[in-house]
Design an enzyme around this catalytic site. Structure first.
Site, PDB file in Angstrom:
ATOM      1  N   ARG A 118     -31.027  10.907   0.553  1.00 19.76           N
ATOM      2  CA  ARG A 118     -30.562   9.659  -0.406  1.00 19.76           C
ATOM      3  C   ARG A 118     -31.940   8.881  -0.568  1.00 19.76           C
ATOM      4  NH1 ARG A 118     -28.546   7.143  -2.562  1.00 19.76           N
ATOM      5  NH2 ARG A 118     -27.457   5.493  -1.351  1.00 19.76           N
ATOM      6  N   TYR A 127     -10.882  -5.181  -4.300  1.00 20.69           N
ATOM      7  CA  TYR A 127     -12.276  -5.198  -4.695  1.00 20.69           C
ATOM      8  C   TYR A 127     -12.199  -5.481  -5.957  1.00 20.69           C
ATOM      9  CZ  TYR A 127     -14.414  -2.493  -0.570  1.00 20.69           C
ATOM     10  OH  TYR A 127     -14.663  -2.219   0.736  1.00 20.69           O
ATOM     11  N   ARG A 160     -16.703   8.844   7.718  1.00 18.29           N
ATOM     12  CA  ARG A 160     -18.115   8.680   7.406  1.00 18.29           C
ATOM     13  C   ARG A 160     -18.958   9.723   8.358  1.00 18.29           C
ATOM     14  NH1 ARG A 160     -18.362   2.526   8.062  1.00 18.29           N
ATOM     15  NH2 ARG A 160     -17.252   1.697   6.390  1.00 18.29           N
ATOM     16  N   ASP A 184     -16.722   8.089  -3.015  1.00 20.64           N
ATOM     17  CA  ASP A 184     -16.579   6.508  -2.682  1.00 20.64           C
ATOM     18  C   ASP A 184     -15.049   6.256  -3.444  1.00 20.64           C
ATOM     19  OD1 ASP A 184     -16.949   3.467  -3.149  1.00 20.64           O
ATOM     20  OD2 ASP A 184     -18.045   4.166  -1.756  1.00 20.64           O
ATOM     21  N   ARG A 229     -25.448   7.485   6.884  1.00 22.01           N
ATOM     22  CA  ARG A 229     -26.721   6.859   7.389  1.00 22.01           C
ATOM     23  C   ARG A 229     -27.256   7.224   8.931  1.00 22.01           C
ATOM     24  NH1 ARG A 229     -26.548   1.130   4.737  1.00 22.01           N
ATOM     25  NH2 ARG A 229     -24.445   1.305   5.525  1.00 22.01           N
TER      26      ARG A 229
END
Length: 368
Positions: free
Chosen positions: A51, A165, A38, A87, A42
């Site tokens: 974004r 998921y 990552r 992703d 963010r």
């Protein structure tokens, strides 16, 4: 060079820093290479600004946006590798499932798989080149734009993690829905895992064709399984992916290092080191010396600083890195975190981490 020419997977700029690739292959390096899971995230103000107001998966489907987000951390930090911004859940999307990124909740499947009959909703044959073309275009564009500064890593989620998921519908504390499938519908579970494996193999091969110079397989939910279930529902598919990808690349004379990250699967280190992967990535709960002992020097190790150590003062980060390097040694080793970075982390702390890895490893190599 025109924009159209930039998007072709050929005539890539020459690689200037191959330290990461050499370490992955077990070759001698002058310093320990470092990158972060990552690292495009963010915690970077420029990432948040870029974004802002954009749908997450719309961003993933824009090669130009993915390229820009991949390059952002390289402008700030002296990383030895980059990883394409994407992703893991683009694979279930390619198989016909809807996935939304819900603010404050994370990835959500509005209509998850509830029983074995739901497998009929999945595409029987997935044209990976067509369905995930935007990922491959992003990789190719980034290989050109990165100008050979560092290698570019492609990646995928592993079958068990993606299955979890697809059945849970989102993250979970217990994962009881997906785990119940293993006990109630073991044959159907294997069928789904096999179908995911087939798509993933094609996906990784297409990433290499697009320009990926290394591949990482994320088995993020390995640790919710016990050792017996891990060996039955996780390990065989991880091995199958690496073996099939390696065999097909070998036919064209290609050697692309592969990394496996099975989070919290501390009981599976020895098995993972004998699973055709060049690198085994570790979470922060594993002692480096014990990991070396269990993997028997057969693979390069990657990891494994606790991401929360980045909240420490810079001097303390340097001390933690030094201790970590002493545990792993400076060869056959790639420094990383034990998981991804968090949104509230200070970029200056990331810079301190990277600088400490390079500084301490160079000093340790000189002393040997």
């Amino acid at each position: 060079m025109s924009k159209d020419e930039l998007i072709l997977p050929k005539d890539f700029p020459q690689l200037k820093n191959d330290t990461f690739l050499r370490a992955a292959r077990g070759e001698q390096t002058q310093h320990v290479p470092v990158w972060c899971m990552r690292q495009a995230g963010r915690y970077l103000p420029e990432f948040r600004e870029f974004r802002a107001g954009k749908d997450f998966f719309d961003t993933c489907r824009s090669p130009e946006a993915c390229c820009e987000l991949t390059l952002q951390p390289l402008r700030r930090f002296d990383f030895d590798a980059s990883i394409i911004f994407s992703d893991i859940l683009v694979v279930p999307q390619a198989m016909g499932m809807e996935v939304q990124m819900v603010p404050g909740k994370g990835p959500t499947f509005p209509d998850p798989l509830k029983d074995p009959e739901d497998l009929q909703r999945l595409k029987t044959k997935v044209d990976v080149q067509k369905e995930l073309d935007y990922v491959f275009k992003a990789i190719t564009l980034t290989r050109h734009k990165i100008e050979g500064k560092v290698p570019l890593i492609g990646f995928t989620g592993a079958p068990w993690t993606l299955m979890s998921y697809m059945i849970e519908g989102s993250g979970s504390k217990t994962f009881s829905k997906v785990k119940s499938w293993l006990y109630r519908y073991p044959e159907v579970s294997h069928l789904l895992l096999k179908r995911l494996t087939d798509v993933i193999v094609d996906y990784l091969l297409c990433q290499v064709a697009a320009g990926a110079q290394a591949l990482q397989v994320f088995e993020s939910h390995a640790g919710i399984l016990g050792p017996v279930e891990f060996k039955a529902f996780c390990l065989p598919y991880l091995r199958d992916i690496a073996r099939r990808v390696k065999d097909q690349l070998k036919e064209t004379g290609q050697d692309v290092p592969m990394i496996v990250f099975a989070k919290d699967a501390h009981y599976g280190l020895e098995d993972l080191s004998q699973s055709y992967y060049d690198v085994v990535s570790l979470d922060w709960t594993i002692d480096p010396r014990l990991a070396r002992e269990q993997t028997g020097g057969k693979v390069t190790l990657q990891g494994n600083m606790d991401p929360c150590a980045l909240y420490a003062p810079k001097e303390r980060i340097s001390e933690i890195v030094k201790t970590m390097l002493e545990g792993f040694g400076t060869q056959r080793y790639i420094a990383n975190l034990g998981h991804g970075m968090y949104p509230d982390m200070d970029p200056e702390s990331v810079a301190a981490f990277v600088e400490a890895v390079h500084k301490h490893s160079r000093q340790m190599n000189k002393q040997q």
